[in-house]
Design an enzyme around this catalytic site. Structure first.
Site, PDB file in Angstrom:
ATOM      1  N   LYS A 156      25.058  34.688  49.219  1.00 10.15           N
ATOM      2  CA  LYS A 156      25.971  35.262  48.226  1.00 10.15           C
ATOM      3  C   LYS A 156      25.247  35.486  46.900  1.00 10.15           C
ATOM      4  CE  LYS A 156      29.238  33.082  45.892  1.00 10.15           C
ATOM      5  NZ  LYS A 156      30.456  32.363  45.490  1.00 10.15           N
ATOM      6  N   ASP A 201      32.426  36.483  48.788  1.00 11.17           N
ATOM      7  CA  ASP A 201      32.971  35.253  48.207  1.00 11.17           C
ATOM      8  C   ASP A 201      34.202  34.851  49.022  1.00 11.17           C
ATOM      9  OD1 ASP A 201      35.037  36.936  47.510  1.00 11.17           O
ATOM     10  OD2 ASP A 201      35.037  36.398  45.386  1.00 11.17           O
TER      11      ASP A 201
END
Ligand code: SF4
Length: 218
Positions: A124, A142
């Site tokens: 991420k 996310d």
């Protein structure tokens, strides 16, 4: 979702969601790749405002990998205290700065592979750095994006990293620059964690969860 449904789903999101705006989530004020990395490392399990406060405090002490690597770990931990888990994060930041200096002469690399080999940088973070600091189109997954992808069937995956791979492969090129923003906004407004607003959802025609729950209630 098949490919036609993926296309229609994104078309719907593009019409219903604002996309990248002044209030869209993302470190738009941090185009500096090093600062974006540090902000990402501070952000785990932290509210945005606490992450911002921690990053600001740390950058008041040091602004480059070289100067940050010279700080005692206790100073880093003290500066980033607002973001929580500060002892572990401070150790990661120090290890990250040292690796950056040793492997990349202090410059943040601009490939996912190289980024993910640095201490403290996961998928991420790497995608956020690529998109926000280097302007390379990708989709950081996310919690909101992960939920939407799995519920709808857009990009199912048992982990966020697997979903990220599938999502990137399935997203049409025209949607790539905005997909991250649309999916987060959609996850916050319609496909919320506790009580998704399925009846009002503009994309329910293509949603696997909606089809299955509708069929089960008949
Ligand atoms: S129909 Fe419900 S579960 Fe499906 S995308 Fe919309 S809000 Fe989410």
């Amino acid at each position: 979702m098949n490919d036609r449904e993926v296309e229609a789903f994104y078309r719907t999101l593009s019409e219903a969601m604002p996309g990248r705006t002044a209030t869209a989530k993302g470190p738009k004020d941090q185009p500096n790749p090093f600062r974006t990395c540090i902000s990402c490392m501070c952000s785990a399990q932290s509210l945005d405002r606490n992450t911002a406060a921690a990053t600001r405090a740390l950058f008041r002490l040091a602004r480059t990998p070289q100067s940050m690597a010279r700080l005692p770990v206790e100073s880093i931990a003290g500066a980033i205290r607002p973001c929580g888990l500060y002892n572990r994060k401070a150790q990661n930041i120090l290890a990250f700065c040292n690796a950056l200096i040793q492997r990349h002469e202090g410059r943040v690399p601009n490939t996912r592979e190289a980024l993910m080999q640095l201490p403290g940088i996961g998928r991420k973070c790497a995608d956020i750095v690529l998109q926000f600091a280097f302007g390379i189109d990708t989709i950081a997954v996310d919690t909101h994006v992960y939920r939407v992808c799995n519920r709808t069937g857009l990009a199912p995956g048992t982990t966020a990293d697997k979903t990220a791979d599938t999502l990137l492969a399935r997203t049409p090129g025209w949607a790539l620059p905005q997909a991250h923003f649309w999916l987060i906004q959609f996850g916050k407004t319609y496909c919320t964690a506790r009580a998704p607003r399925c009846e009002a959802c503009p994309a329910n025609t293509w949603c696997r969860y909606y089809r299955q729950s509708s069929a089960a209630s008949k």
